[in-house]
Design an enzyme around this catalytic site. Structure first.
Site: not given
Ligand code: LLP
Length: 420
Positions: A278, A314, A372, A318, A275-276, A343-344, A240
């Protein structure tokens, strides 16, 4: 920091000029800098070294490319997977099975069976129902599934609604006030070994406070579960941590995050899991695109590029911002809208943005596209599936081919009942 810099007026990935890749592979194309990937993996890992016992499981969903996973496996990363497909990728990349965590609300029986056979390190259960199914499966296979219970702490992550996961109205985890009872029941069920709690409140978090609030809350739950006589040896704090997408934005650094975690978890006496996604991969990639033409607009010109929402979803999904930069800027700027050919109207990367002046045929990049990006690409409008390239100093290689519409067409059939 990344390794996409101008040299003699030309944007490079490490030591490779982007026009060389565009020329050879075509556009659009994702380009990853291996040096940035390695650097981010090390900065995050080294920051967490202030904690006593740590396991890092890279969130494969953010960038599942095999070459990317291979680099992270060499840096000692495990994997957080959410499907049988991601599990196979992590194993194919050489990640140790016991460093793999399986998350996700909809694990099927076949996926759980395969993960048990592979000997993964932990299942993050999203419900009591799932725990009971996994336990039955474990028992029937003569094994015991290591598991953590994902708790929904009901904390607002302060991020985009579509990537928030820790509010009570989100589908993830079990309700906070029922978690203790569910944990107790699963801890007494054969075929499963409950070892801890897991949480993940959302992605692209700009502040540490919501994480701190959630960790503190779940720490209290951990104490209550222990007081009821159950073991808790692992706590999975999810991912996150956000990254800056706009030049000048300031985000918490891995060291700030680690210091906060250290403060909150000081007396927990557990192995902490992370669980990193991004924060590791975001800055490692750019999407290289070519300007198809510049079309006159009512208030601003439309810069029509050959990348589209199918290649980088993205902004459409979002309202996400990705910095746009010319590969060979001439120093002039203008205000323009940037759009793809689809085309949107959601196929819009930016409106009324001050950007490098570009014209027909110019190359440009969308920055911070390593997380992503390619993984969310599709073939809408019968466009090709975008390829990926990895650069390593002066070398580069295609690490995912462009999949042409002809290949996709070849997998489709006209049934007999439509023939003749
Ligand atoms: N752990 C779990 C259970 C998750 O669902 C996620 C992301 C992560 C770890 C990794 O999160 P991060 O460190 O990357 O923030 N497609 C979206 C992001 C969706 C994230 C889903 N879960 C975007 O492009 O912003």
């Amino acid at each position: 920091m990344d390794h996409f810099e101008y040299r003699d007026g030309v944007l490079h990935a490490e030591d490779v000029p982007l026009p060389a890749i565009a020329q050879a592979v075509g556009t659009p194309v994702y380009v990853y800098a291996r040096a940035t990937l390695t650097r981010h993996a090390r900065v995050f890992r080294d920051a967490l070294a202030v904690l006593p016992r740590v396991k890092i499981a890279f969130a494969v969903k953010s960038n599942p490319n095999l070459a990317v996973l291979r680099v992270l496996a060499a840096e000692g990363y495990g994997a957080d997977v959410v499907s049988g497909g991601e599990l196979e990728r992590a194993l194919a990349a050489g990640m140790a099975a016991d460093g793999i965590v399986f998350s996700g609300v909809g694990k099927t029986e076949a996926e759980m069976r395969r993960a048990l056979e592979a000997g993964i390190g932990q299942f993050n259960l999203e419900s009591e129902e799932e725990g009971l199914e996994l336990a039955a499966l474990g028992a029937s296979m003569g094994t015991v599934a290591p598991a953590a219970l994902r708790v929904n702490p009901d904390v607002d992550a302060g991020t985009h609604g579509k990537i928030s996961t820790g509010k009570a109205e989100n589908k993830f985890g079990v309700p906070f006030d029922r978690a203790g009872a569910i944990y107790a029941r699963l801890a007494e069920t054969p075929g499963i070994a409950m070892r801890g709690l897991a949480l993940h409140i959302g992605s692209q978090l700009a502040k540490l406070e919501p994480l701190e609030q959630a960790f503190t809350k779940v720490g209290g739950l951990m104490r209550a579960i222990r007081a009821a006589g159950h073991a808790v040896t692992h706590m999975d704090l999810g991912g996150g941590v956000g990254v800056p997408y706009r030049e000048g934005e300031v985000f918490p650094q891995p060291a700030d995050y680690a210091a906060m975690v250290e403060r909150v978890t000081r007396d927990w006496d557990v192995t902490l899991m992370f669980e990193p996604g991004r924060v590791i991969t975001g800055n490692t990639g750019v999407l290289v695109t070519r300007v198809v033409r510049v079309k006159e607009g009512a208030s601003h010109p439309w810069v029509v590029v050959d990348a589209a929402m199918n290649d980088l979803a993205r902004p459409a999904l979002y309202d996400a911002w990705h910095d746009f930069a010319a590969v060979t800027p001439d120093g002039e700027r203008f205000t323009a809208n940037i759009v793809g050919p689809i085309c949107e109207s959601s196929d819009t990367f930016a409106m009324a943005r001050d950007i490098d002046r570009v014209t027909r045929g110019d190359l440009a990049v969308f920055r911070t596209a390593g997380a992503y990006g390619a993984t969310m690409a599709n073939t809408y409008n019968s466009r090709p599936l975008v390829p990926e390239v990895m650069v390593d100093e002066g070398r580069w290689a295609v690490v995912a081919d462009r999949i042409d519409p002809a290949t996709i067409l070849a997998a489709e059939r006209v049934p007999d009942f439509l023939k003749g």
